[in-house]
Enzyme design. Structure first.
Site, mmCIF file in Angstrom:
data_model
loop_
_atom_site.group_PDB
_atom_site.id
_atom_site.type_symbol
_atom_site.label_atom_id
_atom_site.label_comp_id
_atom_site.label_asym_id
_atom_site.label_seq_id
_atom_site.Cartn_x
_atom_site.Cartn_y
_atom_site.Cartn_z
ATOM 1 C CB SER A 139 -6.561 2.043 -0.400
ATOM 2 O OG SER A 139 -5.202 2.731 -0.075
ATOM 3 C CG ASP A 142 -1.966 1.089 1.035
ATOM 4 O OD1 ASP A 142 -2.357 1.703 0.437
ATOM 5 O OD2 ASP A 142 -3.455 0.256 1.231
ATOM 6 C CB SER A 200 -5.334 -2.468 1.137
ATOM 7 O OG SER A 200 -5.200 -1.541 0.312
ATOM 8 C CD GLU A 232 -2.432 -7.507 21.232
ATOM 9 O OE1 GLU A 232 -1.297 -7.951 20.964
ATOM 10 O OE2 GLU A 232 -2.724 -8.748 20.449
ATOM 11 C CG ASP A 236 -2.930 1.511 -2.470
ATOM 12 O OD1 ASP A 236 -1.170 1.510 -2.548
ATOM 13 O OD2 ASP A 236 -3.377 1.717 -1.463
ATOM 14 C CG HIS A 237 -2.107 4.834 -3.524
ATOM 15 N ND1 HIS A 237 -1.325 5.317 -2.720
ATOM 16 C CD2 HIS A 237 -2.672 4.383 -2.571
ATOM 17 C CE1 HIS A 237 -1.475 4.946 -1.618
ATOM 18 N NE2 HIS A 237 -2.426 4.385 -1.465
ATOM 19 C CG HIS A 272 -2.636 8.718 -1.692
ATOM 20 N ND1 HIS A 272 -3.941 7.567 -2.101
ATOM 21 C CD2 HIS A 272 -1.547 7.942 -0.750
ATOM 22 C CE1 HIS A 272 -4.258 7.071 -0.767
ATOM 23 N NE2 HIS A 272 -3.504 7.222 -0.301
#
Length: 480
Positions: A123, A73, A186, A247, A332-333, A407
């Protein structure tokens, strides 16, 4: 990963009279390499070896048994180049000469990443392109360009289906592995159809969208496709509101988020009573999984963030055969990330450029065009030598102030090997990625498929499952 240097045949023998530490040995190796790089014979020999390998290259023109898609990504070409140098420098070398696992892939193409409505895409729309084979609008996943972001009623009738879903429909095993939440855009386009990439749980849906019949992405994860392996984050979107996280039991921010009081983990576990399904959330349980008796698996990603993307690619290469597995690595980019500054060979990738800028201030080799790294004090850039610019929390300087870096709009690379990998060449639209994977594996809409491979056996080959595995392995690059 780095491969050993192949030295020219006439390289002199070096006798070392004392034992050298790893770092010292790397320095000696680099110095020897530098000496030979000064000579034309070195580059001639290197190019000839590369040419000989290229002349022997033959396309694998048969059907793929397995398909693995590695998605970095935001992994633009500049990021790959910087990662190559960093990998080498982590080994004590100069770095530039390093060979990544993806560098060894024989076929490379460029992917145009724009979406239907955006010159610089997000994305979600890009994931729809490489998963489903069609370009889409920003913010939407698993929907054609007819769908409008956030308008629920434009969902229905505009659904497009991923290669992963088509593989499952044909009876294949499928899986998703990601270092981000499994509901992130994604991976989400592999199984979901949503006019908003942000509708992770039902708590995120506007009441109007719920009334019109839209479904959150987490619910679609367990109801749309029977995914055999799901590894990633996003547990809070799967459990009822207020549920303590196993957790982080004292964390309020990690408590369950769902308003419908459904536990989607249980829904997934109970969906296939005839199969041996497991849900694990920590490393010990993950390590104890018996892959011979486990049909389905869901967990927070057991690997740490320190495991590098390229090492995962190399590991996958060790576990599969190039003869029957199409492996595709792409992004993706890109991001507005660059590095430069007339830096000398071997300059630390996170280090300073050798000269000061016109404002008489030093600057790092790595820079961003925009983002939160824009820091000016009394009209001038801050002196970065006053901070630890090697610290992992340091934000590289940016030219334009923004809360978050944007991006990039340039093409990204596609690396491919295995059956039909030669179809990745030249400059292609991003949706072409899904079509090559579908064609190679003989999935819808392709009927005129590549031939089955000739039967062969080899003791050196690693055995793989008899049915096709389609996998998305995704890495979220956190660029600052």
């Amino acid at each position: 990963m780095q491969t050993p240097h192949r030295w020219p045949q006439n390289l002199p023998f070096i006798l070392l009279g004392t034992m050298l530490l790893a770092g010292d040995w790397a320095a000696v190796e680099s110095q020897v390499l530098y000496e030979h790089e000064r000579e034309p014979a070195y580059w001639d020999a290197q190019a000839k070896a590369t040419l000989d390998a290229a002349l022997k290259l033959r396309p694998r023109e048969h059907q793929a048994k397995n398909v693995i898609l590695f998605l970095g990504d935001g992994m633009g070409v500049s990021t790959v180049s910087a990662a190559r140098i960093l990998e080498g420098q982590m080994e004590g070398n100069a770095g530039e000469e390093t060979v990544l696992a993806m560098d060894t892939f024989p076929y490379v193409a460029l992917s145009k990443t724009y979406s239907v409505d955006k010159q610089v895409a997000d994305s979600a729309s890009t994931a729809t392109a490489y998963h489903c084979g069609v370009k889409a609008n920003a913010k939407t996943v698993g929907l054609s360009g007819n769908a409008v972001a956030y308008e629920c009623n434009t969902t229905f009738g505009n659904e497009v289906y991923s290669v992963l879903r088509r593989a499952k429909a044909k009876g294949k095993s499928v899986g998703i592995v990601t270092t981000t939440r499994v509901q992130h855009a994604s991976p989400a386009a592999a199984y979901a159809h949503s006019v908003s990439r942000s509708w992770y749980s039902d708590a995120d849906l506007p009441s109007s969208a719920r009334h019109q019949g839209c479904v959150d992405i987490a619910t679609q994860l367990v109801t749309n496709v029977d995914i055999d392996v799901i590894l990633g984050g996003g547990r809070m979107y799967m459990t009822p509101k207020g549920t303590s996280d196993p957790e982080y039991p004292t964390s309020n921010s990690r408590k369950g988020d769902r308003k419908d009081r459904r536990n989607l983990i249980d829904v997934w576990l109970n969906a296939k009573p005839n199969k041996n399904s497991h849900y694990v959330w920590h490393r010990k349980e993950f390590d104890e999984i018996n892959i011979r008796t486990t049909d389905r698996l869901m967990a927070k990603l057991a690997l740490t963030e320190a495991v590098m993307f390229d090492r995962a690619i190399e590991r996958a290469s060790q576990l599969t055969r190039e003869s029957d597995t199409l492996t595709v690595v792409t992004a993706d980019h890109s991001h507005v990330f660059t590095f430069g500054g007339n830096t000398p060979r071997g300059n630390p990738i996170f280090g300073l450029a050798p000269k000061k800028a016109d404002d008489q201030m030093p600057f790092t080799s790595i820079l961003y065009a925009n983002g939160p790294g824009y820091v000016h004090i009394n009209g001038t850039r801050g002196n970065i030598t006053m901070v630890d610019y090697y610290d992992e929390e340091y934000m590289q300087q940016a030219a334009v102030p923004l809360d978050a870096e944007t991006h990039g709009g340039e093409d990204v690379a596609i690396y491919a090997k295995g059956p039909m990998a030669h179809l990745f060449h030249g400059v292609k639209e991003q949706n072409y990625v899904a079509h090559v994977m579908a064609y190679a594996a003989c999935l819808e809409p392709y009927k005129d498929c590549p031939p089955q491979p000739h039967s062969h056996t080899s003791a050196a080959c690693v055995s793989t499952p008899s049915n096709l595995m389609f996998g998305l392995i995704s890495l979220l690059w956190l660029s600052r």
